[in-house]
Design a protein around this motif. Structure first.
Motif, mmCIF file in Angstrom:
data_model
loop_
_atom_site.group_PDB
_atom_site.id
_atom_site.type_symbol
_atom_site.label_atom_id
_atom_site.label_comp_id
_atom_site.label_asym_id
_atom_site.label_seq_id
_atom_site.Cartn_x
_atom_site.Cartn_y
_atom_site.Cartn_z
ATOM 1 N N ALA A 122 -6.721 40.710 19.115
ATOM 2 C CA ALA A 122 -7.350 40.819 20.432
ATOM 3 C C ALA A 122 -8.634 41.636 20.353
ATOM 4 C CB ALA A 122 -6.381 41.460 21.430
ATOM 5 N N GLY A 123 -8.617 42.711 19.569
ATOM 6 C CA GLY A 123 -9.790 43.571 19.460
ATOM 7 C C GLY A 123 -10.954 42.891 18.771
ATOM 8 N N ARG A 126 -12.997 51.250 14.367
ATOM 9 C CA ARG A 126 -12.688 52.558 14.935
ATOM 10 C C ARG A 126 -12.011 52.430 16.299
ATOM 11 N NH1 ARG A 126 -17.797 56.215 15.640
ATOM 12 N NH2 ARG A 126 -18.179 54.667 17.277
ATOM 13 N N ALA A 127 -12.524 51.549 17.150
ATOM 14 C CA ALA A 127 -11.922 51.347 18.465
ATOM 15 C C ALA A 127 -10.544 50.717 18.345
ATOM 16 C CB ALA A 127 -12.827 50.458 19.324
ATOM 17 N N ALA A 146 -20.499 42.909 14.351
ATOM 18 C CA ALA A 146 -21.422 43.767 15.088
ATOM 19 C C ALA A 146 -22.732 43.033 15.361
ATOM 20 C CB ALA A 146 -21.693 45.045 14.292
ATOM 21 N N LEU A 147 -23.219 42.301 14.372
ATOM 22 C CA LEU A 147 -24.469 41.556 14.540
ATOM 23 C C LEU A 147 -24.299 40.441 15.573
ATOM 24 C CD1 LEU A 147 -27.369 40.956 13.801
ATOM 25 C CD2 LEU A 147 -26.542 39.662 11.810
ATOM 26 N N SER A 196 -21.735 51.262 19.744
ATOM 27 C CA SER A 196 -20.928 52.456 19.495
ATOM 28 C C SER A 196 -19.710 52.495 20.407
ATOM 29 C CB SER A 196 -21.789 53.709 19.704
ATOM 30 O OG SER A 196 -21.023 54.880 19.521
ATOM 31 N N ARG A 197 -19.888 52.110 21.663
ATOM 32 C CA ARG A 197 -18.759 52.116 22.600
ATOM 33 C C ARG A 197 -17.691 51.101 22.229
ATOM 34 N NH1 ARG A 197 -23.029 53.137 26.187
ATOM 35 N NH2 ARG A 197 -23.289 50.921 26.726
ATOM 36 N N ARG A 198 -18.048 50.125 21.424
ATOM 37 C CA ARG A 198 -17.066 49.147 20.966
ATOM 38 C C ARG A 198 -16.490 49.507 19.599
ATOM 39 N NH1 ARG A 198 -19.701 47.035 24.825
ATOM 40 N NH2 ARG A 198 -18.803 45.380 26.082
ATOM 41 N N GLY A 199 -16.766 50.723 19.176
ATOM 42 C CA GLY A 199 -16.098 51.228 17.983
ATOM 43 C C GLY A 199 -16.778 50.949 16.668
#
Length: 238
Positions: free
Chosen positions: A140-141, A150-151, A181-182, A209-212
């Protein structure tokens, strides 16, 4: 890729429950209805019991109700069966970790040994499976939420997944965090056409960053996505 069990890898909050088998009986224990699916959105999260079993047992014993020591076998069976029904109801709405299930069982005033017997039975029947839940949360993440490791690790911890189980599940992930991330940064870069490069970079890195995503991964993804957008004629930096 994250490996799913042979049940088909049911996504988070849509976990099916096997046919209900009453574990302890009790004269008021009625057969449970068929489980529902996809009802997790409105279910409150149960705060996991922290610490080891011995720690919470000693805390529980300190406040033991003397009435429980005088109950009959029939009363005990009814009390445990009621706790079983409550836990099964929670599991139909939302897959729980063992820690979350323990927290829910403790609230039903079960004796420590009764809690552990109930949880062991649920694990044996497949109702509770921390490794499977960890895989679902990771899926899911990564696939639905575009989160970094990290998140995702924080989510596993908050759900009470044991550290060794979480680490093993995370280790099975492909090493594609930079690509994810990209991909996320590219979708957001198009929304930053009206701002200068410094502001766009700062906002995009903050979103990553907020998404870990780690700082270096976020910075690289943000630079690449903004450069691609500018080269393609989408962003005009001042």
């Amino acid at each position: 890729m994250v490996r799913f069990e042979s049940d088909g890898g049911v996504p988070e909050d849509a976990e099916g429950i096997a046919p209900v088998i009453p574990l302890f009986g009790g004269r008021r224990s009625a057969p449970a209805p068929e489980p529902t699916r996809g009802a997790g959105a409105g279910t409150a999260t149960v705060e996991p019991v922290r610490g080891d079993v011995a720690q919470w047992r000693s805390t529980w014993d300190a406040g033991l109700d003397p009435v429980l020591a005088e109950e009959t076998d029939e009363e005990r069976a009814d009390r445990v069966a009621a706790a079983e029904r409550v836990l099964l109801k929670k599991l139909r709405a939302r897959q729980l970790s063992v820690a979350e299930a323990r927290a829910a069982a403790v609230e039903r005033e079960l004796l420590p040994d009764e809690v552990e017997t109930l949880l062991a039975s649920f694990e044996r029947l497949g109702y509770l499976d921390d490794a499977r839940l960890a895989e679902q949360l990771i899926h899911a993440g990564t696939q639905r939420k575009g989160q970094g490791q990290r998140a995702i690790a924080q989510t596993l911890s908050s759900r009470g997944i044991p550290r060794d189980v979480a680490e093993e599940a995370l280790a099975e992930q492909p090493d594609d965090e930079a690509e994810r991330a990209l991909e996320f940064a590219r979708t957001k870069a198009r929304q930053l056409e009206s701002v200068d490069q410094e502001t766009a970079m700062r906002r995009l890195m903050g979103q990553l960053s907020r998404r870990g995503y780690a700082g270096s991964v976020a910075a690289s993804a943000a630079r690449t996505a903004l450069a691609e957008s500018r080269t393609g004629g989408g962003v005009r930096f001042r």
